[in-house]
Scaffold this motif. Structure first.
Motif, short mmCIF file in Angstrom:
data_model
loop_
_atom_site.label_atom_id
_atom_site.label_comp_id
_atom_site.label_asym_id
_atom_site.label_seq_id
_atom_site.Cartn_x
_atom_site.Cartn_y
_atom_site.Cartn_z
N MET A 145 10.30 21.46 51.41
CA MET A 145 11.75 21.48 51.54
C MET A 145 12.20 20.84 52.85
SD MET A 145 12.82 25.17 49.89
CE MET A 145 14.54 24.69 49.88
N SER A 146 11.43 21.02 53.90
CA SER A 146 11.78 20.39 55.18
C SER A 146 11.56 18.89 55.13
CB SER A 146 10.93 21.00 56.30
OG SER A 146 11.17 22.38 56.43
N GLU A 147 10.55 18.45 54.40
CA GLU A 147 10.26 17.02 54.30
C GLU A 147 11.31 16.28 53.49
OE1 GLU A 147 8.72 13.21 54.03
OE2 GLU A 147 8.48 14.79 55.51
N GLU A 148 11.84 16.92 52.45
CA GLU A 148 12.75 16.22 51.55
C GLU A 148 14.22 16.41 51.90
OE1 GLU A 148 11.66 14.07 49.62
OE2 GLU A 148 9.54 14.61 49.82
N ASP A 149 14.53 17.32 52.80
CA ASP A 149 15.93 17.52 53.21
C ASP A 149 15.96 17.77 54.71
OD1 ASP A 149 18.59 17.93 53.43
OD2 ASP A 149 18.68 19.72 52.16
N LYS A 150 15.95 16.69 55.48
CA LYS A 150 15.91 16.81 56.94
C LYS A 150 17.30 17.02 57.54
CE LYS A 150 11.65 14.21 57.72
NZ LYS A 150 11.28 13.85 56.34
N LYS A 151 18.31 17.24 56.70
CA LYS A 151 19.63 17.58 57.20
C LYS A 151 19.85 19.09 57.25
CE LYS A 151 21.70 13.37 55.28
NZ LYS A 151 22.71 12.83 54.31
N MET A 158 22.71 13.02 61.75
CA MET A 158 21.80 12.03 61.16
C MET A 158 20.37 12.28 61.64
SD MET A 158 23.95 8.47 60.97
CE MET A 158 24.69 8.55 62.61
N ALA A 159 20.00 13.55 61.66
CA ALA A 159 18.65 13.90 62.11
C ALA A 159 17.59 13.39 61.16
CB ALA A 159 18.54 15.42 62.25
N ASN A 160 17.94 13.19 59.88
CA ASN A 160 16.95 12.70 58.93
C ASN A 160 16.45 11.31 59.31
OD1 ASN A 160 19.58 11.76 58.38
ND2 ASN A 160 19.03 11.24 56.28
N ILE A 161 17.35 10.44 59.77
CA ILE A 161 16.93 9.09 60.20
C ILE A 161 16.05 9.19 61.44
CG2 ILE A 161 17.77 6.84 60.96
CD1 ILE A 161 20.29 7.34 59.39
N PHE A 162 16.39 10.07 62.34
CA PHE A 162 15.62 10.22 63.58
C PHE A 162 14.19 10.66 63.27
CE2 PHE A 162 14.04 12.93 67.00
CZ PHE A 162 14.16 12.08 68.09
N PHE A 163 14.02 11.70 62.46
CA PHE A 163 12.68 12.23 62.19
C PHE A 163 11.87 11.28 61.31
CE2 PHE A 163 14.76 16.45 63.06
CZ PHE A 163 14.08 16.68 64.24
N MET A 220 17.45 5.03 68.75
CA MET A 220 17.49 6.48 68.58
C MET A 220 18.44 7.14 69.57
SD MET A 220 15.59 7.13 66.01
CE MET A 220 16.18 5.56 65.34
N LEU A 221 18.48 6.66 70.79
CA LEU A 221 19.41 7.23 71.77
C LEU A 221 20.86 6.93 71.38
CD1 LEU A 221 17.55 6.47 75.13
CD2 LEU A 221 17.66 8.63 73.87
N ASP A 222 21.10 5.74 70.83
CA ASP A 222 22.45 5.43 70.35
C ASP A 222 22.80 6.28 69.12
OD1 ASP A 222 22.74 3.58 72.34
OD2 ASP A 222 22.16 1.87 71.09
N LEU A 223 21.79 6.58 68.32
CA LEU A 223 22.01 7.38 67.12
C LEU A 223 22.35 8.84 67.47
CD1 LEU A 223 21.74 7.41 63.91
CD2 LEU A 223 19.43 8.27 64.33
N LEU A 236 20.48 17.04 68.10
CA LEU A 236 20.12 16.59 66.76
C LEU A 236 21.00 17.23 65.69
CD1 LEU A 236 16.23 16.66 67.09
CD2 LEU A 236 17.67 14.64 66.80
N LYS A 237 21.39 18.48 65.89
CA LYS A 237 22.26 19.13 64.91
C LYS A 237 23.67 18.57 64.97
CE LYS A 237 19.82 23.53 64.46
NZ LYS A 237 19.89 25.00 64.59
#
Length: 525
Positions: free
Chosen positions: A333-339, A414-419, A392-395, A409-410
């Motif tokens: 569940m963490s792998e498929e929904d990183k939001k 867009m934490a999913n793109i970061f991870f 990543m810093l701009d994100l 990150l919260k």
């Protein structure tokens, strides 16, 4: 001479006049002593005045404190913390109790069995799927039934001190003298749902899957509700979650797959099939090498090492190099929904190598090195770490430059793109090829869309169903194309020979025996 003598006399007289007498010395000493005494008494008076001022200040402070305490005693501060819910003045608890006792009194010998709990629960104006907890809390598991006395004792223990739904649920389901719920406290509730919900009647024929489904539901409950990661669901956590509301909806919805939170059978089917594919020996544990095969080795090896180190989830099995099924539910569940908030915390723990609550540039480079090696082996143009770091810093836009916290990150949404940039190369490449403004549009849209987990589960379920359908069709076609086996041919031939022998035996009754006729039973010798 007379002149000299006169000079001596005058000099001596002058000396006598100039030298002080004893009386004069005594008087001067007295004056000096007076001055000293007056100075000393002056300083002592100053000292006494200062010390007196301090004492008066202390006395004033004491008086002020006494006045404040008296004022506080006189002022009644309204209670603002209610651990078991805020009491309701016009409560119908006694009325509900009387209705439940009337339902029990209608039964034979005043004994209510498990099948009678539905009407009793409705009389209490409680959600229907509380019935198993009411039966268990009233001692029904020990005696096999409950009475008016046992139900009344349970009511006084649970419903009188607790004033809201969350507190009552925890008090009813938890162990004695516990104000929290552990994993095994949910087993009675979920088992009753499996036994009585119309959307799960097909599971009655497969009791071996009951425990799998129950463990999946419990793992999902703790994944979403237990925000403290303590393994204990408190009243406050349950009050802030949507679990009790989902339990009420479950009573109204016959299709279990429409309940996306916690109870969907399709979601369970996807999770269990993914676990079954990785678990080669089917002992309900997967190793480090098994997990590395997930999604065609898409997950970084360094991340898998971090998961099995026990730094993310504190499990005894992970330290032994094995991952249990509930731990795999959290991983998938963490792998498929990183939001999801729990997913963000899950992967943040992976990246925070030193546990200081900050993801530094060194930690980002540590995980990105493996991604660069994969890109090089696949012949993909590498993105230098310096460029990746700037993106990543701009994100994320952290508050402190060069250091990313969990709150950053919260807040970035867009934490999913970061991870994915550091953990999953396939998803990282998908993000690179996607429209850069698509994520912003998804975030700005007001339309409620399914979560990433719900999208993944729906897609995978369709794939699994299609694969099973194609396999069944292939088996049917394979059986149709297969020639009859030898046993069938032998039986058919024996039947044909027997029929022909019977016909020839009937014809032989009309003619003489022939010694060359070998078709009859009589061979002629």
């Amino acid at each position: 001479s007379s002149k000299d003598t006169s000079k001596k006399v005058t000099l001596s007289q002058d000396h006598i006049d100039s030298t002080p007498s004893n009386e004069t010395l005594v008087e001067s000493e007295k004056e000096n002593n007076k001055n000293v005494i007056s100075y000393q008494t002056g300083t002592s008076s100053v000292q006494t005045s200062v010390s007196g001022g301090r004492e008066t200040e202390k006395a004033k402070r004491r008086e002020n404190k006494a006045q404040i305490s008296n004022n506080l005693n006189n002022v009644k501060v309204p209670q603002f913390y209610y651990p078991y819910g805020k009491p309701v003045i016009n409560s119908n608890r006694d009325e509900h109790l009387q209705k439940a006792l009337q339902e029990i009194g209608k039964l034979e010998d005043g004994k209510a069995y498990k099948q009678h709990m539905k009407s009793i629960t409705k009389a209490c104006d409680l959600p229907m799927y509380w019935k198993a907890l009411l039966f268990h809390g009233s001692g029904g598991e020990k005696q096999g039934y409950i009475t008016k006395d046992s139900f009344t004792a349970m009511w006084k223990r649970v419903f009188l001190p607790c004033h809201d739904e969350a507190a009552r649920f925890v008090k009813l389901a938890a162990k004695p003298d516990c104000n929290y719920l552990e994993e095994d406290d949910f087993f009675i509730l979920i088992q009753d749902i499996v036994d009585s919900h119309p959307g799960l009647t097909f599971l009655q024929e497969a009791p071996e899957f009951h425990s799998r489904y129950i463990n999946t539901v419990i793992a999902r409950i703790f994944y979403s509700v237990n925000r403290s990661w303590s393994g204990r669901v408190t009243i406050s956590e349950l009050r802030k979650s949507s679990f009790l509301q989902t339990l009420c909806v479950l009573e109204q919805e016959d299709d279990i797959n429409q309940i996306m939170d916690f109870f969907s059978y399709e979601h369970f089917y996807v999770i269990y099939c993914k676990f079954w594919e990785l678990d080669k020996d089917h002992d309900l544990y997967i190793s480090r090498e098994d997990l590395a095969r997930h999604n065609d080795h898409a997950i970084s090896a360094k991340v898998i090492d971090r998961i099995f180190s026990g730094s993310v989830i504190k499990g005894s099995s992970l330290k032994e190099g094995r991952m249990s099924y509930p731990e795999f539910v959290w991983f998938l569940m963490s792998e498929e929904d990183k939001k999801h908030p729990t997913s963000i915390e899950y992967w943040f723990r992976c990246m925070d190598l030193d546990g200081d609550g900050v993801i530094s540039m060194y930690e980002m480079e540590y995980f990105y090195d493996e991604q660069m090696q994969k890109m090089e082996s696949l012949g993909i143009e590498k993105l230098p770490f310096e460029d990746c770091l700037c993106q990543m810093l701009d994100l994320v836009r952290p508050k402190v430059s060069g250091k990313i916290t969990l709150a950053d990150l919260k807040n970035c949404k867009m934490a999913n793109i970061f991870f994915d940039t550091f953990f999953n190369l396939d998803k990282f490449l998908d993000h690179e090829q996607r429209d850069p403004f698509a994520n912003a549009r998804d975030f700005d849209s007001d339309v409620s869309e399914p979560s990433d987990w719900e999208k993944y589960a729906a897609e995978e379920y369709e794939i699994l169903v299609a694969e099973e359908g194609s396999n069944d069709q292939e088996e049917i076609q394979y059986e149709d194309d297969f020639e009859p086996d030898d046993e069938d041919l032998i039986q058919q031939e024996l039947k044909r020979v027997q029929q022909s022998n019977n016909a020839q035996f009937l014809d032989s009754n009309n003619k003489e025996d022939d010694i060359y006729d070998f078709s009859s039973n009589n061979l002629g010798y």
